[in-house]
Write a protein that holds these residues in place. Structure first.
Motif, PDB file in Angstrom:
ATOM      1  N   LYS A 116     -34.630  28.355  64.210  1.00 25.25           N
ATOM      2  CA  LYS A 116     -35.052  28.192  65.591  1.00 25.25           C
ATOM      3  C   LYS A 116     -34.861  29.503  66.341  1.00 25.25           C
ATOM      4  CE  LYS A 116     -34.821  24.729  69.240  1.00 25.25           C
ATOM      5  NZ  LYS A 116     -34.142  23.486  69.701  1.00 25.25           N
ATOM      6  N   MET A 117     -35.758  29.799  67.267  1.00 26.93           N
ATOM      7  CA  MET A 117     -35.694  31.038  68.036  1.00 26.93           C
ATOM      8  C   MET A 117     -34.343  31.167  68.738  1.00 26.93           C
ATOM      9  SD  MET A 117     -37.625  33.642  68.825  1.00 26.93           S
ATOM     10  CE  MET A 117     -37.682  34.983  70.013  1.00 26.93           C
ATOM     11  N   PRO A 118     -33.700  32.362  68.674  1.00 20.53           N
ATOM     12  CA  PRO A 118     -32.411  32.527  69.354  1.00 20.53           C
ATOM     13  C   PRO A 118     -32.509  32.224  70.844  1.00 20.53           C
ATOM     14  CG  PRO A 118     -32.862  34.390  67.914  1.00 20.53           C
ATOM     15  CD  PRO A 118     -34.119  33.575  67.967  1.00 20.53           C
ATOM     16  N   GLY A 119     -31.409  31.755  71.425  1.00 29.90           N
ATOM     17  CA  GLY A 119     -31.373  31.494  72.856  1.00 29.90           C
ATOM     18  C   GLY A 119     -31.634  32.772  73.641  1.00 29.90           C
ATOM     19  N   PRO A 120     -32.324  32.705  74.780  1.00 22.52           N
ATOM     20  CA  PRO A 120     -32.688  33.920  75.531  1.00 22.52           C
ATOM     21  C   PRO A 120     -31.488  34.736  76.005  1.00 22.52           C
ATOM     22  CG  PRO A 120     -33.158  31.915  76.803  1.00 22.52           C
ATOM     23  CD  PRO A 120     -32.840  31.483  75.421  1.00 22.52           C
ATOM     24  N   CYS A 153     -27.536  36.606  61.074  1.00 26.81           N
ATOM     25  CA  CYS A 153     -27.597  36.059  59.712  1.00 26.81           C
ATOM     26  C   CYS A 153     -26.928  34.681  59.644  1.00 26.81           C
ATOM     27  CB  CYS A 153     -26.928  37.029  58.742  1.00 26.81           C
ATOM     28  SG  CYS A 153     -26.782  36.419  57.051  1.00 26.81           S
ATOM     29  N   LEU A 154     -25.743  34.567  60.244  1.00 28.49           N
ATOM     30  CA  LEU A 154     -24.946  33.347  60.113  1.00 28.49           C
ATOM     31  C   LEU A 154     -25.259  32.286  61.165  1.00 28.49           C
ATOM     32  CD1 LEU A 154     -21.409  34.732  59.163  1.00 28.49           C
ATOM     33  CD2 LEU A 154     -23.028  33.521  57.704  1.00 28.49           C
ATOM     34  N   ARG A 155     -26.167  32.565  62.078  1.00 31.94           N
ATOM     35  CA  ARG A 155     -26.501  31.562  63.091  1.00 31.94           C
ATOM     36  C   ARG A 155     -27.306  30.402  62.495  1.00 31.94           C
ATOM     37  NH1 ARG A 155     -31.681  31.850  65.140  1.00 31.94           N
ATOM     38  NH2 ARG A 155     -30.985  30.639  66.934  1.00 31.94           N
ATOM     39  N   THR A 156     -27.730  30.545  61.257  1.00 38.47           N
ATOM     40  CA  THR A 156     -28.487  29.494  60.582  1.00 38.47           C
ATOM     41  C   THR A 156     -28.227  29.560  59.086  1.00 38.47           C
ATOM     42  OG1 THR A 156     -30.718  28.644  60.128  1.00 38.47           O
ATOM     43  CG2 THR A 156     -30.504  31.012  60.427  1.00 38.47           C
ATOM     44  N   SER A 157     -28.335  28.420  58.417  1.00 37.79           N
ATOM     45  CA  SER A 157     -28.216  28.398  56.956  1.00 37.79           C
ATOM     46  C   SER A 157     -29.575  28.624  56.298  1.00 37.79           C
ATOM     47  CB  SER A 157     -27.632  27.055  56.497  1.00 37.79           C
ATOM     48  OG  SER A 157     -28.468  25.981  56.925  1.00 37.79           O
ATOM     49  N   ARG A 158     -30.622  28.679  57.097  1.00 38.22           N
ATOM     50  CA  ARG A 158     -31.975  28.887  56.575  1.00 38.22           C
ATOM     51  C   ARG A 158     -32.324  30.375  56.581  1.00 38.22           C
ATOM     52  NH1 ARG A 158     -35.479  24.986  60.362  1.00 38.22           N
ATOM     53  NH2 ARG A 158     -36.980  25.071  58.656  1.00 38.22           N
ATOM     54  N   ASP A 161     -26.586  29.872  72.379  1.00 41.87           N
ATOM     55  CA  ASP A 161     -27.644  29.986  71.368  1.00 41.87           C
ATOM     56  C   ASP A 161     -28.257  28.622  71.055  1.00 41.87           C
ATOM     57  OD1 ASP A 161     -29.294  31.185  69.512  1.00 41.87           O
ATOM     58  OD2 ASP A 161     -27.819  31.105  67.885  1.00 41.87           O
ATOM     59  N   SER A 162     -29.495  28.648  70.604  1.00 44.02           N
ATOM     60  CA  SER A 162     -30.165  27.426  70.159  1.00 44.02           C
ATOM     61  C   SER A 162     -29.646  27.031  68.780  1.00 44.02           C
ATOM     62  CB  SER A 162     -31.680  27.631  70.112  1.00 44.02           C
ATOM     63  OG  SER A 162     -31.996  28.743  69.287  1.00 44.02           O
ATOM     64  N   VAL A 163     -29.877  25.779  68.401  1.00 47.55           N
ATOM     65  CA  VAL A 163     -29.334  25.240  67.152  1.00 47.55           C
ATOM     66  C   VAL A 163     -30.464  24.607  66.352  1.00 47.55           C
ATOM     67  CG1 VAL A 163     -27.743  23.536  66.176  1.00 47.55           C
ATOM     68  CG2 VAL A 163     -27.076  24.842  68.186  1.00 47.55           C
ATOM     69  N   ASP A 164     -30.441  24.798  65.037  1.00 48.49           N
ATOM     70  CA  ASP A 164     -31.445  24.182  64.168  1.00 48.49           C
ATOM     71  C   ASP A 164     -31.386  22.657  64.274  1.00 48.49           C
ATOM     72  OD1 ASP A 164     -32.380  26.602  63.222  1.00 48.49           O
ATOM     73  OD2 ASP A 164     -31.013  26.641  61.517  1.00 48.49           O
ATOM     74  N   VAL A 165     -32.546  22.028  64.106  1.00 45.54           N
ATOM     75  CA  VAL A 165     -32.640  20.572  64.228  1.00 45.54           C
ATOM     76  C   VAL A 165     -31.725  19.868  63.225  1.00 45.54           C
ATOM     77  CG1 VAL A 165     -34.200  18.599  64.054  1.00 45.54           C
ATOM     78  CG2 VAL A 165     -35.000  20.715  65.092  1.00 45.54           C
ATOM     79  N   GLU A 166     -31.584  20.449  62.022  1.00 44.88           N
ATOM     80  CA  GLU A 166     -30.741  19.810  61.000  1.00 44.88           C
ATOM     81  C   GLU A 166     -29.295  19.678  61.461  1.00 44.88           C
ATOM     82  OE1 GLU A 166     -32.344  23.168  59.478  1.00 44.88           O
ATOM     83  OE2 GLU A 166     -33.873  21.874  60.327  1.00 44.88           O
ATOM     84  N   GLU A 167     -28.852  20.604  62.295  1.00 44.79           N
ATOM     85  CA  GLU A 167     -27.468  20.576  62.767  1.00 44.79           C
ATOM     86  C   GLU A 167     -27.213  19.407  63.714  1.00 44.79           C
ATOM     87  OE1 GLU A 167     -24.898  22.537  61.977  1.00 44.79           O
ATOM     88  OE2 GLU A 167     -26.051  23.755  60.577  1.00 44.79           O
ATOM     89  N   LEU A 168     -28.285  18.861  64.292  1.00 50.21           N
ATOM     90  CA  LEU A 168     -28.138  17.801  65.284  1.00 50.21           C
ATOM     91  C   LEU A 168     -28.327  16.402  64.696  1.00 50.21           C
ATOM     92  CD1 LEU A 168     -30.175  19.435  68.208  1.00 50.21           C
ATOM     93  CD2 LEU A 168     -27.717  19.570  67.782  1.00 50.21           C
ATOM     94  N   ARG A 169     -28.804  16.344  63.459  1.00 51.80           N
ATOM     95  CA  ARG A 169     -29.129  15.036  62.880  1.00 51.80           C
ATOM     96  C   ARG A 169     -27.901  14.247  62.459  1.00 51.80           C
ATOM     97  NH1 ARG A 169     -34.207  17.092  59.182  1.00 51.80           N
ATOM     98  NH2 ARG A 169     -35.783  17.097  60.847  1.00 51.80           N
ATOM     99  N   ARG A 170     -26.912  14.938  61.944  1.00 52.10           N
ATOM    100  CA  ARG A 170     -25.707  14.258  61.463  1.00 52.10           C
ATOM    101  C   ARG A 170     -24.474  14.919  62.063  1.00 52.10           C
ATOM    102  NH1 ARG A 170     -26.157   9.499  59.281  1.00 52.10           N
ATOM    103  NH2 ARG A 170     -24.223   9.861  58.152  1.00 52.10           N
ATOM    104  N   PRO A 171     -23.418  14.174  62.280  1.00 58.58           N
ATOM    105  CA  PRO A 171     -22.162  14.777  62.760  1.00 58.58           C
ATOM    106  C   PRO A 171     -21.555  15.656  61.682  1.00 58.58           C
ATOM    107  CG  PRO A 171     -21.826  12.481  62.200  1.00 58.58           C
ATOM    108  CD  PRO A 171     -23.311  12.716  62.115  1.00 58.58           C
TER     109      PRO A 171
END
Length: 332
Positions: A253-257, A242-247, A176-186
Motif C-alpha cells: 500500500k502507498m506510504p502515508g503522506p 523495506c520493513l513496512r510491508t512483508s510484500r 503510515d498506511s497498513v496493508d489490508v492483510e494486516e487488518l484481516r486478523r488480529p
C-alpha cells in the motif's frame, strides 16, 4: 432460525443460510461436542441467557472472546468474555462488568476501533523491527571497525545527529498506511518469530558498512566520517521502507503522506548538510566530492535491493502468518 440465516447471508457473515444452529440444539450436546459445534458455527438463533453464557465460557477457554450486550440477562456472558462491550444505555449491572462503554449508537464504532487498533499494532511492529535491525547492524559495524582503524569511525556529535535524523521517519511511521492483510486478523507480538529476520537484515547492514570502510579507507578521517554519516541515515530510511510491508515494496500500500514527506525531507537534509558551513563547523563534516557521493548513493540503492531480496526470501522460506505474529489463539 430462517430469519437469522437470511440476515447473516445478506451481510456476508455466512454463505449458506442453513448454517445456523439454535439454542435448543446446542443444549442437547455434550461438553466436547458443544465446543466443537460453537467453533463450526458463526450464527446462533433463539439463544437463552444460559446458553449464551455457556457459549462464551466454552470459547473463552481456547479463544479471545469479545461480547456485546446491554440487558440484565447479558451480564453473565459479559463477565465471562475477555472484552465486554456495552452501550451507554445498558443495564447498570452490565456497565459495571464491562470493559468498554459505547457512547455512540453505531456499531461501526467497534469495527473502526478494531481497525485502528490493528493499524497501530502493525506500525509499532514496523518501528521495533527497523530499530532493532538497524541498531544491531550499526553496533556490530562500529565495534569491529573501531578495532581496525586508528580513529573513531564517527564522532559522538555525528552519532547523535544520525540518531536524531533517523528518528523523525521512525516517529512518522505511526501515520503510515497498513496493508489490508494486516487488518484481516488480529496479531500477537512475538519477537522470537522475527528475530531471525532482524539479525539477517542487521548483518546485511554490517556488510555494506564494511564496504564503505574498504572503499574509502584511504580517504582520510573526516571524509570517511562524512560519507558514513550519509550512508547510515539513508540506509536506515531504506530499511523502514523495506520493513513496512512483508510484500514486495511496489505491491504494498502507498506510504502515508506524512511518513513519506518527512522521509524525503530527511534524505534531502542529510545530503545537503555537509555542503553547508553549519554542517562543516558544528558537525565537522567536509565537502564530499561528486564521485564519492555517487558511490554512496549507489551503495544505498544496492543495500535496499539486498534487504528487499533478503526480506522476501525470509517470508517465502518461512510461514508468513507465523512471522507477522499470529498466535495460537483466535478472536471471536
Amino acid at each position: 432460525k430462517e430469519v437469522a440465516g437470511y440476515a447473516a447471508t445478506e451481510i456476508g457473515l455466512i454463505k449458506n443460510p442453513e448454517k445456523v444452529i439454535t439454542g435448543k440444539e446446542l443444549d442437547l450436546l455434550s461438553e466436547k461436542e458443544f465446543l466443537k459445534t460453537c467453533e463450526n458455527y458463526s450464527v446462533f438463533a433463539r439463544i437463552s441467557p444460559q446458553i449464551k453464557h455457556k457459549i462464551v465460557e466454552a470459547l473463552s477457554k481456547k479463544y479471545e472472546i469479545g461480547f456485546l450486550g446491554e440487558g440484565i440477562n447479558d451480564a453473565p456472558a459479559l463477565k465471562s468474555a475477555h472484552v465486554a462491550i456495552v452501550v451507554d444505555t445498558a443495564a447498570d449491572v452490565c456497565r459495571e462488568v464491562s470493559d468498554i462503554v459505547l457512547t455512540e449508537k453505531d456499531l461501526n464504532v467497534i469495527v473502526g476501533g478494531i481497525s485502528n487498533g490493528r493499524k497501530i499494532f502493525a506500525n509499532i511492529n514496523k518501528y521495533i523491527k527497523t530499530t532493532l535491525a538497524s541498531n544491531f547492524g550499526n553496533f556490530v559495524s562500529v565495534a569491529l571497525v573501531s578495532l581496525m582503524i586508528p580513529f573513531l569511525p564517527m564522532l559522538p556529535i555525528q552519532i547523535l545527529l544520525v540518531n536524531l535524523m533517523s528518528d523523525f521517519p521512525l516517529i512518522a511511521v505511526a501515520t503510515d498506511s497498513v496493508d489490508v492483510e494486516e487488518l484481516r486478523r488480529p496479531k500477537y507480538y512475538q519477537l522470537n518469530r522475527v528475530i531471525g529476520l532482524i539479525v539477517f537484515l542487521g548483518l546485511i547492514s554490517t556488510l555494506f558498512d564494511f564496504l564503505i570502510f574498504i572503499i574509502f579507507r584511504n580517504s582520510g578521517e573526516a571524509r570517511l566520517q562524512t560519507l558514513w554519516y550519509i550512508e547510515s541515515i539513508l540506509t536506515e530510511i531504506m530499511l523502514i521502507f523495506c520493513l513496512r510491508t512483508s510484500r514486495f515494496f511496489l505491491k504494498a500500500k502507498m506510504p502515508g503522506p506524512i511518513f513519506l514527506s518527512i522521509s524525503l525531507i530527511i534524505i534531502l537534509i542529510t545530503i545537503i548538510l555537509p555542503f553547508t558551513p553549519f554542517g562543516r563547523e558544528i558537525f565537522h563534516f567536509i565537502l564530499p566530492d561528486t564521485k564519492s557521493l555517487m558511490i554512496i548513493l549507489g551503495l544505498v540503492l544496492a543495500y535496499f535491493i539486498s534487504s528487499e531480496i533478503g526480506k522476501l526470501y525470509y517470508f517465502y522460506k518461512w510461514n508468513p502468518a507465523k512471522i507477522v505474529g499470529s498466535g495460537n489463539k483466535k478472536n471471536y
